[in-house]
Design an enzyme around this catalytic site. Structure first.
Site, PDB file in Angstrom:
ATOM      1  N   LYS A 175      30.007  56.839  15.656  1.00  0.00           N
ATOM      2  CA  LYS A 175      28.757  56.523  14.967  1.00  0.00           C
ATOM      3  C   LYS A 175      28.930  55.300  14.069  1.00  0.00           C
ATOM      4  O   LYS A 175      28.134  54.348  14.135  1.00  0.00           O
ATOM      5  CB  LYS A 175      28.284  57.724  14.139  1.00  0.00           C
ATOM      6  N   ASP A 180      23.053  59.696  14.432  1.00  0.00           N
ATOM      7  CA  ASP A 180      23.213  60.367  13.143  1.00  0.00           C
ATOM      8  C   ASP A 180      22.355  61.630  13.154  1.00  0.00           C
ATOM      9  O   ASP A 180      21.802  62.016  14.193  1.00  0.00           O
ATOM     10  CB  ASP A 180      22.850  59.428  11.990  1.00  0.00           C
TER      11      ASP A 180
END
Length: 287
Positions: A154, A172
């Site tokens: 991420k 996320d």
């Protein structure tokens, strides 16, 4: 400000179209793969009209600052990070500086972001790795970025997409929640979500898709109380009705510029239609 931006900022006074629940027809027939892909791509196109100014909501001037800010953003708000990083980068402007930081001094600066001991350890570790292995420069590949302490996929995709222009999907909590609400995937694991969503959209759209979805999740499609009655893509959402459907009540749930409030960045891009966020209050200030 463009007409589209004026339209988006004016949501609170003139809410986007929302479906009439009485006219919504639910079919027992499962949605085909082709129909789902078409609906997903239409969601992306319509979000692009609502949020033409979508951008990363962390303040940064270079890849190192974005990398550090993204590590700090875990389990806190981008606003809190943006209020913390000016002092942090004034003290440690380069990887070499941060690698040599006294842990306790670094911890004290980043304390407002939470989990400050673990984050300080990651920041010192990744800074040392940049100094020792990459000549003090942030690498521009996923393979190299994920070798840095505290950096997962991420974080790597945030840096790649926004500092290097390399397409990537940032899964996320907001992104994962919304694509599941939209029935684009039922996966919970971020890497599986990433893979399934990547198969739906052209690679060229991945970075901006991430921004648009995250913008929508933070401003309209909240975790606990989504503003369904003020949602511009409610007509495309199979989960319509999970949140407040009354348009007037839903408008009160809108956040940031859609609700007439400051955004997350102290230094937003020039085309951002909202107000800049306030800096951190001075130490010892009342309230």
């Amino acid at each position: 400000m463009s007409a589209k931006q004026n339209s988006a900022v004016g949501e609170q006074s003139s809410p986007p179209r929302s479906p009439n629940p009485s006219k919504r027809k639910k079919s027992d027939k499962p949605e085909s793969r082709l129909a789902m892909v078409r609906r997903a791509r239409r969601i992306n196109r319509e979000l692009a009209e609502v949020f033409p100014y979508a951008h990363p909501e962390l303040d940064f001037e270079n890849p190192f600052e974005l990398l550090v800010a993204t590590v700090l953003s875990a389990q806190t708000t981008d606003l809190r990070v943006n209020q913390t990083t000016p002092a942090l980068f004034a003290r440690y402007p380069t990887p070499e500086d941060m690698a040599a930081a006294v842990p306790e001094e670094l911890e004290e600066i980043i304390r407002p972001t939470g989990f400050f001991r673990a984050k300080a350890k990651s920041l010192i570790g990744l800074s040392a790795a940049l100094r020792d292995n990459y000549g003090g420069e942030v690498p521009g590949t996923l393979k190299d970025l994920v070798t840095l302490p505290g950096v997962g996929r991420k974080t790597a995709f945030v840096v790649l997409g926004n500092a290097f222009g390399v397409p990537g999907i940032t899964v996320d909590t907001h992104f994962g929640r919304l694509v599941r609400r939209w029935k684009l995937t039922d996966q919970e694991d971020p890497e599986k979500v990433e893979a399934e969503i990547a198969a739906i959209f052209p690679k060229s759209e991945w970075t901006m898709l991430s921004h648009r979805v995250i913008f929508h999740g933070r401003r309209i499609c909240h975790a606990r109380k989504p503003a369904c009655g003020a949602c511009p893509i409610a007509h495309l959402c199979p989960s319509y009705g999970e949140g407040e459907t009354d348009p007037e009540k839903a408008k009160k749930l809108l956040k940031y510029e859609l609700g007439g409030q400051p955004g997350q960045r102290l230094k937003p891009p020039p085309d951002y239609p909202g107000k800049p966020a306030p800096p951190a209050p001075a130490l010892g200030a009342a309230g």
